[in-house]
Design an enzyme around this catalytic site. Sequence first.
Site, PDB file in Angstrom:
ATOM      1  N   GLY A  45     -17.944  57.239  78.159  1.00 38.01           N
ATOM      2  CA  GLY A  45     -17.334  58.211  77.250  1.00 38.01           C
ATOM      3  C   GLY A  45     -16.107  58.831  77.883  1.00 38.01           C
ATOM      4  O   GLY A  45     -15.982  58.862  79.108  1.00 38.01           O
ATOM      5  N   GLN A  50      -9.293  64.873  79.093  1.00 41.23           N
ATOM      6  CA  GLN A  50      -9.404  64.205  80.399  1.00 41.23           C
ATOM      7  C   GLN A  50      -8.193  63.335  80.722  1.00 41.23           C
ATOM      8  O   GLN A  50      -7.990  62.969  81.878  1.00 41.23           O
ATOM      9  CB  GLN A  50     -10.673  63.340  80.452  1.00 41.23           C
ATOM     10  CG  GLN A  50     -11.958  64.146  80.420  1.00 41.23           C
ATOM     11  CD  GLN A  50     -13.160  63.236  80.515  1.00 41.23           C
ATOM     12  OE1 GLN A  50     -13.653  62.724  79.515  1.00 41.23           O
ATOM     13  NE2 GLN A  50     -13.639  63.001  81.726  1.00 41.23           N
ATOM     14  N   CYS A  94     -19.362  62.147  85.236  1.00 36.90           N
ATOM     15  CA  CYS A  94     -18.152  62.393  84.448  1.00 36.90           C
ATOM     16  C   CYS A  94     -16.977  61.745  85.161  1.00 36.90           C
ATOM     17  O   CYS A  94     -16.862  61.849  86.387  1.00 36.90           O
ATOM     18  CB  CYS A  94     -17.927  63.899  84.324  1.00 36.90           C
ATOM     19  SG  CYS A  94     -16.466  64.331  83.372  1.00 36.90           S
ATOM     20  N   LEU A  95     -16.110  61.073  84.391  1.00 37.82           N
ATOM     21  CA  LEU A  95     -14.965  60.401  85.024  1.00 37.82           C
ATOM     22  C   LEU A  95     -14.004  61.404  85.656  1.00 37.82           C
ATOM     23  O   LEU A  95     -13.206  61.024  86.515  1.00 37.82           O
ATOM     24  CB  LEU A  95     -14.236  59.528  83.991  1.00 37.82           C
ATOM     25  CG  LEU A  95     -15.046  58.334  83.472  1.00 37.82           C
ATOM     26  CD1 LEU A  95     -14.271  57.581  82.400  1.00 37.82           C
ATOM     27  CD2 LEU A  95     -15.423  57.389  84.612  1.00 37.82           C
ATOM     28  N   HIS A 136     -21.880  65.605  75.684  1.00 41.00           N
ATOM     29  CA  HIS A 136     -21.054  65.764  76.891  1.00 41.00           C
ATOM     30  C   HIS A 136     -19.562  65.676  76.527  1.00 41.00           C
ATOM     31  O   HIS A 136     -18.759  66.494  76.981  1.00 41.00           O
ATOM     32  CB  HIS A 136     -21.461  64.674  77.895  1.00 41.00           C
ATOM     33  CG  HIS A 136     -20.623  64.578  79.132  1.00 41.00           C
ATOM     34  ND1 HIS A 136     -21.154  64.665  80.404  1.00 41.00           N
ATOM     35  CD2 HIS A 136     -19.290  64.378  79.313  1.00 41.00           C
ATOM     36  CE1 HIS A 136     -20.176  64.543  81.295  1.00 41.00           C
ATOM     37  NE2 HIS A 136     -19.035  64.354  80.657  1.00 41.00           N
ATOM     38  N   GLU A 137     -19.222  64.706  75.682  1.00 36.69           N
ATOM     39  CA  GLU A 137     -17.805  64.522  75.321  1.00 36.69           C
ATOM     40  C   GLU A 137     -17.295  65.659  74.427  1.00 36.69           C
ATOM     41  O   GLU A 137     -16.170  66.132  74.603  1.00 36.69           O
ATOM     42  CB  GLU A 137     -17.589  63.161  74.636  1.00 36.69           C
ATOM     43  CG  GLU A 137     -17.949  61.941  75.484  1.00 36.69           C
ATOM     44  CD  GLU A 137     -17.396  61.983  76.895  1.00 36.69           C
ATOM     45  OE1 GLU A 137     -16.301  62.540  77.111  1.00 36.69           O
ATOM     46  OE2 GLU A 137     -18.071  61.477  77.809  1.00 36.69           O
ATOM     47  N   HIS A 140     -16.293  68.606  76.365  1.00 41.38           N
ATOM     48  CA  HIS A 140     -14.941  68.524  76.953  1.00 41.38           C
ATOM     49  C   HIS A 140     -13.894  69.140  76.016  1.00 41.38           C
ATOM     50  O   HIS A 140     -12.912  69.714  76.480  1.00 41.38           O
ATOM     51  CB  HIS A 140     -14.545  67.068  77.214  1.00 41.38           C
ATOM     52  CG  HIS A 140     -15.024  66.517  78.521  1.00 41.38           C
ATOM     53  ND1 HIS A 140     -14.642  67.026  79.742  1.00 41.38           N
ATOM     54  CD2 HIS A 140     -15.839  65.476  78.810  1.00 41.38           C
ATOM     55  CE1 HIS A 140     -15.210  66.327  80.718  1.00 41.38           C
ATOM     56  NE2 HIS A 140     -15.949  65.382  80.178  1.00 41.38           N
TER      57      HIS A 140
HETATM   58 NI    NI Z   1     -17.042  63.938  81.227  1.00 40.43          NI
END
Ligand code: NI
Length: 174
Positions: A45, A50, A94-95, A136-137, A140
């Site tokens: 995701g 991000q 998380c990226l 989660h997304e 963000h």
């Molecule tokens: Ni994340």
Amino acid sequence: MKRPILIHPDPRLKKTAPAITDLSDDLRALADDMLETMYAAPGIGLAAPQVGVDTRLIVMDCIKEDGAAPRPMAMFNPEIIAQSDDLNIYDEGCLSIPDIYAEVERPAEVTVRWIDPTGTERQQDFDGLWATCVQHEIDHLNGILFIDYLKPLKRQLITRKMVKLKKDRAREKA
Ligand code: NI
């Protein structure tokens, strides 16, 4: 085109993104770029903040079985309209917080409404990993990271690690 992923801490990851009022070709291209960036990372995701874009767009694909067909999803203005009382715990990553994983408890099932890339309003129930990922997304888009659910001390420790990682990466580039 792949885009660079912001690493925590970064003020752009802590903002509430404004809603999309006009689904432009630029935004569709951004969704394609984000999917490419997510698959390359690899991740399941990614949210627009991000990659430094302040808008309410997320992409995801939680198909994990080897050889299974990919199921890329791009959601504009995603909104959780219902959630279960049942909770589920996943080891989240998380990226924007590389190589850090921690257990987070969230509703096990959610109903999400969003606009798809064709401009059509859609609604779907998610469970399992998909439910965790979509929550989660969407977090963000509201400036919330999964480490915000952890105890302050643990969060500070992770943030210090990320500050060091960013310094090390900047030094490697120099
Ligand atoms: Ni994340």
